[in-house]
Every structure is written in C-alpha cells, then in structure tokens.
Design a protein around this motif. Sequence first.
Motif, short mmCIF file in Angstrom:
data_model
loop_
_atom_site.label_atom_id
_atom_site.label_comp_id
_atom_site.label_asym_id
_atom_site.label_seq_id
_atom_site.Cartn_x
_atom_site.Cartn_y
_atom_site.Cartn_z
N LYS A 52 0.86 -1.19 -0.07
CA LYS A 52 -0.20 0.02 0.07
C LYS A 52 0.72 1.18 0.01
O LYS A 52 0.50 2.23 -0.53
CB LYS A 52 -1.13 0.01 1.08
N ARG A 53 2.06 1.12 0.78
CA ARG A 53 2.65 2.43 0.63
C ARG A 53 3.38 2.58 -0.76
O ARG A 53 3.52 3.83 -1.06
CB ARG A 53 4.00 2.18 1.68
N ARG A 60 -7.56 1.15 1.07
CA ARG A 60 -7.00 1.23 2.45
C ARG A 60 -7.59 0.27 3.28
O ARG A 60 -8.53 -0.64 3.07
CB ARG A 60 -7.61 2.52 2.96
#
Length: 202
Positions: A52-53, A60
Amino acid sequence: MTQRRRCVRMNVLTDLWGGYLSSLDAQPLLTKCLTSGVILPAADIAAQLIEKRGDPSAPRGIDFTRTSRWLAAGFLLHAPWNHYWYNFLDARVPPPTEPLSGINFLRLALDQFLQAPVFTALFFAVLQLLEGANTQGVRDKLSRDWWSTMKTNWVVWLPASFINLAFVPTALKLLYVNVVFYFWSIFLSIVANRDVEPQKQT
C-alpha cells in the motif's frame, strides 16, 4: 524504577520462554503450528502495508481474507511440513559434532535443493487454491514466479539453513526458521499476490 521495570520485563520474557519450551516439550507439533499460525499472517499484514505504501491508489485497510489464507498455510502446511522434515533429516542424516563437515553440507544440500523447491511449489499452489484458482491457474503462477523465487530463496536460505542445521537443536529448528521466515514471508506474500488473477473453478 527503571531497573525494576527492566527486571519485570526480563522476568516476563523468561516466563514466556519457559512456557514456550514447556509447550514445545508437551505438544511439539501443536506449538509449532500455533507459532506459524501467528508469524505468517503477521508477515502478510506487513507485506500488505508495504504494498500500500508503494501504491497510493490501493484500497485502504488490511485484506483479512488474504491474511486468513496465510494463517491457514502457516498452521496446516508450513509448521507440519517443517516439523516432520527436520525430524526426518536429523534421524536419517544425524548432525555431526563439527559444523564444517561434509555431512552438514550434505544436509544443507538436501534441505535446500530437495526440500525447499518442493515446499515452495506446494506453498504457492496451496495459496492459489485457497484463493479459488483452478489447476491451470496454479500452473501459470508456478511458471511465472517459482524459479525467480527459488533463486532469491537460495541467497537467503543457504546461509540461514546452514546455521540452523549446524547449530540449532532439532526441537528449536522450526522456531529459528519462523524468525527468518517472518521476513521471507513478507517477500513471499508480495510475490504470491503479484499480478494474481486466479482462474476460478467453473
């Protein structure tokens, strides 16, 4: 006060370690399964956070369905496989007293060039099947990622496995593996879920 806190923490750690060793002695396989059932999903959560980074458009939150597959793989595959493998290896090719010996290099070769390729293929296959892939989907995943994963595996696991096989007691081998496997599982989770569009059963 600081010294007292350190003593309390040390006592807690000592009690936890003693409890783990007692459980390992009383219920070795179950204890290893529970340990793997915690470490592998924790590694998957870490992998998801890394993914996700690197992708701001990713949804999310944590995909706990995906994480549950890693829990199942750790509890039902990783721990039993390694438990029986190390018991088998130590029984058939007992560790010598001298770490730098031909026997230990034979043990390392069996572990990394016989056991590891089979386990890695099986691990990918199980995760794909848990996602709902059919036989062709499993084949496609293995064709795409198995060999590149094995090459990285040997960079990490040849030295790690040598230490394990040469110095770690049989009962604690899986614990050592799990510590290294936590970080390895982060890599595996990213690879296992990369470009995955599983072919569903029809």
